[in-house]
Design a protein around this motif. Structure first.
Motif, PDB file in Angstrom:
ATOM      1  N   ASP A 202     113.068 -39.778  20.309  1.00  0.00           N
ATOM      2  CA  ASP A 202     114.305 -39.283  20.896  1.00  0.00           C
ATOM      3  C   ASP A 202     113.982 -38.826  22.316  1.00  0.00           C
ATOM      4  OD1 ASP A 202     116.588 -37.966  21.708  1.00  0.00           O
ATOM      5  OD2 ASP A 202     116.883 -36.911  19.813  1.00  0.00           O
TER       6      ASP A 202
ATOM      7  N   GLU B 218     115.763 -37.529  24.656  1.00  0.00           N
ATOM      8  CA  GLU B 218     116.392 -36.282  25.107  1.00  0.00           C
ATOM      9  C   GLU B 218     115.606 -35.059  24.644  1.00  0.00           C
ATOM     10  OE1 GLU B 218     120.517 -36.124  24.055  1.00  0.00           O
ATOM     11  OE2 GLU B 218     120.913 -38.103  24.917  1.00  0.00           O
ATOM     12  N   THR B 219     115.142 -35.076  23.387  1.00  0.00           N
ATOM     13  CA  THR B 219     114.447 -33.917  22.839  1.00  0.00           C
ATOM     14  C   THR B 219     112.936 -34.116  22.797  1.00  0.00           C
ATOM     15  OG1 THR B 219     114.644 -34.747  20.590  1.00  0.00           O
ATOM     16  CG2 THR B 219     116.421 -33.313  21.379  1.00  0.00           C
ATOM     17  N   ASN B 220     112.469 -35.326  23.126  1.00  0.00           N
ATOM     18  CA  ASN B 220     111.042 -35.677  23.066  1.00  0.00           C
ATOM     19  C   ASN B 220     110.489 -35.583  21.648  1.00  0.00           C
ATOM     20  OD1 ASN B 220     110.217 -36.700  25.440  1.00  0.00           O
ATOM     21  ND2 ASN B 220     109.396 -34.789  26.255  1.00  0.00           N
ATOM     22  N   ARG B 221     111.358 -35.710  20.643  1.00  0.00           N
ATOM     23  CA  ARG B 221     110.899 -35.682  19.260  1.00  0.00           C
ATOM     24  C   ARG B 221     110.449 -37.079  18.846  1.00  0.00           C
ATOM     25  NH1 ARG B 221     114.586 -31.567  15.710  1.00  0.00           N
ATOM     26  NH2 ARG B 221     114.121 -29.767  16.982  1.00  0.00           N
TER      27      ARG B 221
ATOM     28  N   SER C 298     109.192 -39.284  15.595  1.00  0.00           N
ATOM     29  CA  SER C 298     109.105 -39.368  14.138  1.00  0.00           C
ATOM     30  C   SER C 298     107.990 -40.347  13.792  1.00  0.00           C
ATOM     31  CB  SER C 298     110.441 -39.861  13.575  1.00  0.00           C
ATOM     32  OG  SER C 298     110.350 -40.035  12.185  1.00  0.00           O
TER      33      SER C 298
END
Length: 145
Positions: free
Chosen positions: A65, A67-70, A72
């Protein structure tokens, strides 16, 4: 942080274990989460039975992601696929087409003539007949009193 490509398999190090997964520091920078369901091919009750802090693991990048730098991650998806050693069909009742035989479509011996629906309908008819017989017997007793 370097660019992480979805679908790539990278090395990482377990830096934290939580009740719902493990945080992995990726080589080349960045961190990602391996959810508990993605730790192993079997059911994972306790992550600590499978991973320890500082373990080196291979992970597959499942999503990023921006935007959030997440990120998975999945250890399961990075595992090599086990090769089937037996080339037998999975269905024990399976027969190759050559062994199935020829059936007349109008014949009662055709394997699909007794479908589960027909079988159910036959059982239901028998049940209703027995039920009606019992009710008639009970009504006769009640009328005799």
């Amino acid at each position: 942080m370097s660019e992480h490509v979805v679908g790539s398999i990278v090395e990482g190090k377990v830096i934290k274990i939580t009740p719902f997964g493990a945080i992995i520091a990726l080589e080349g920078g960045g961190q990602g989460l391996v959810h508990i369901s993605q730790i192993a091919n079997s059911f994972v009750q306790d992550i600590n039975d499978h991973l320890k802090v500082n373990d080196n693991v291979k992970v597959k990048i499942m999503s990023v992601d921006p935007e959030t730098n997440r990120i998975s991650l999945s250890i399961r998806a990075a595992l090599p696929k086990p090769e089937r050693t037996d080339k037998a069909p999975r269905n024990p009742n399976y027969k190759p087409r050559e062994q199935r035989g020829n059936f007349d479509k109008n014949s009662d011996s055709h394997p699909s003539s007794q479908t589960p629906l027909n079988d159910f309908e036959e059982k239901m008819k028998e049940f209703l007949k027995q039920s009606n017989d019992k009710m008639a017997s009970l009504n006769k007793r009640a009328n005799k009193r």
